[in-house]
Design a protein around this motif. Structure first.
Motif, PDB file in Angstrom:
ATOM      1  N   SER A  51       6.549   2.338  12.193  1.00  0.00           N
ATOM      2  CA  SER A  51       5.483   1.076  10.701  1.00  0.00           C
ATOM      3  C   SER A  51       4.851   0.640  12.642  1.00  0.00           C
ATOM      4  CB  SER A  51       5.960   0.519  10.414  1.00  0.00           C
ATOM      5  OG  SER A  51       6.494  -0.756  10.623  1.00  0.00           O
ATOM      6  N   ASN A  60      -3.718  -3.700  10.003  1.00  0.00           N
ATOM      7  CA  ASN A  60      -3.213  -2.572  10.171  1.00  0.00           C
ATOM      8  C   ASN A  60      -2.111  -2.415  10.013  1.00  0.00           C
ATOM      9  OD1 ASN A  60      -5.793  -0.956  11.053  1.00  0.00           O
ATOM     10  ND2 ASN A  60      -5.498  -0.660  13.206  1.00  0.00           N
ATOM     11  N   GLU A  62       1.021  -1.830   8.702  1.00  0.00           N
ATOM     12  CA  GLU A  62       1.437  -1.306   8.110  1.00  0.00           C
ATOM     13  C   GLU A  62       2.028  -0.008   8.466  1.00  0.00           C
ATOM     14  OE1 GLU A  62      -2.732   1.102   8.118  1.00  0.00           O
ATOM     15  OE2 GLU A  62      -2.356  -0.326   6.155  1.00  0.00           O
ATOM     16  N   GLU A  63       2.560   0.925   8.098  1.00  0.00           N
ATOM     17  CA  GLU A  63       3.182   1.588   7.836  1.00  0.00           C
ATOM     18  C   GLU A  63       2.239   2.818   8.263  1.00  0.00           C
ATOM     19  OE1 GLU A  63       5.386   4.303   5.079  1.00  0.00           O
ATOM     20  OE2 GLU A  63       6.761   2.601   4.786  1.00  0.00           O
ATOM     21  N   THR A  64       2.501   3.933   9.399  1.00  0.00           N
ATOM     22  CA  THR A  64       1.826   4.681  10.737  1.00  0.00           C
ATOM     23  C   THR A  64       1.537   5.759   9.705  1.00  0.00           C
ATOM     24  OG1 THR A  64       4.289   5.909  11.745  1.00  0.00           O
ATOM     25  CG2 THR A  64       2.777   3.870  12.785  1.00  0.00           C
ATOM     26  N   SER A  65       0.411   6.368   9.807  1.00  0.00           N
ATOM     27  CA  SER A  65      -0.102   8.027   9.172  1.00  0.00           C
ATOM     28  C   SER A  65       0.860   8.721   9.901  1.00  0.00           C
ATOM     29  CB  SER A  65      -1.490   7.471   9.358  1.00  0.00           C
ATOM     30  OG  SER A  65      -1.670   8.064  10.711  1.00  0.00           O
TER      31      SER A  65
END
Length: 251
Positions: A51, A60, A62-65
């Motif tokens: 994240s 931004n 947030e959890e990563t893609s």
């Protein structure tokens, strides 16, 4: 890559992993002079995923893609930066916060992920995203200039080719016209040479026939007049029918 490495070094020297606020302040200092054409994200690796814990863009955190997480793992595994070109352009709405809108929301970007180590442990990565819109605009301008130049070159080439063809046709026409005139002059010269000889020979024959065969001499005189009338008519025409030519030969 230099910016990401410098940010990584600054965080590794002065920040503990748990001090997210200090990490955020470091990012803010680094991005203060860059404007909104770049994103700087600190990504921590967790047990189930990763994240973003600090960023110069508020939205931004947030959890990563899946893509960002994969690049993080690659950077940690190989201990080298991972470079990626992507496009996250989205349709902007009227209620979007202007402070959170960046060039990255409008087109392609260059993503660089650098492994991050704190207290000799791999904890995540530094991710920097740089907008490629200015580059694309310059490339588009260059392509447009090339198209204009190519079109102009083709136009000039066709114009030059048309001019050369026109000159060639004109020169060819002049040559053919000169040859035709030369043939006509040669023909007239031959006619002027042949006609007197033919006339003299015929008159000599006629003079010998008058005392011996006056009737035949009379017929010959009439035929000779008819023949010269046909020859004179044909020479004035320049072109005549095959049937006229046959009658002339018979005469």
């Amino acid at each position: 890559i230099l910016l990401a490495d410098a940010l990584k070094a600054s965080i590794a020297i002065s920040v503990e992993k748990s001090d997210i606020q200090e990490i955020q302040s470091v990012i803010d200092r680094f991005s203060a002079l860059r404007g909104k054409d770049i994103e700087l994200n600190v990504i921590f690796l967790g047990e189930e995923g990763s994240s973003i814990v600090a960023s110069n863009i508020k939205g931004n955190i947030e959890e990563t893609s899946d893509e960002e997480h994969e690049n993080l793992l690659k950077s940690l595994k190989h201990k080298t930066p991972v470079v990626f070109i992507g496009d996250e352009s989205k349709e902007l709405k009227d209620d979007d916060d202007p402070d959170e809108i960046t060039l990255l929301d409008k087109g392609r970007f260059l993503s660089i992920t650098v492994p991050l180590t704190l207290s000799e442990k791999d904890v995540g990565s530094i991710n920097a995203k740089l907008s490629l819109i200015p580059v694309d605009e310059k490339i588009g301008a260059i392509r447009f200039s090339i198209q204009i130049a190519t079109t102009l070159q083709i136009t000039l080439l066709l114009a030059g080719l048309a001019f050369l063809i026109r000159q060639f046709v004109a020169e060819r026409y002049k040559t053919l016209e000169a040859e035709s005139l030369r043939f006509q002059m040669e023909l007239k010269t031959l006619q002027s040479q042949i006609n007197p000889h033919f006339l003299f020979n015929t008159l000599n024959s006629l003079s010998s026939l008058i005392p011996d065969n006056p009737e035949l001499a009379e017929d010959l005189t009439i035929e000779l007049a008819d023949l010269f009338r046909k020859v004179l008519s044909a020479s004035k025409k320049g072109w005549w029918l095959i049937t006229d030519e046959v009658e002339l030969i018979k005469s």
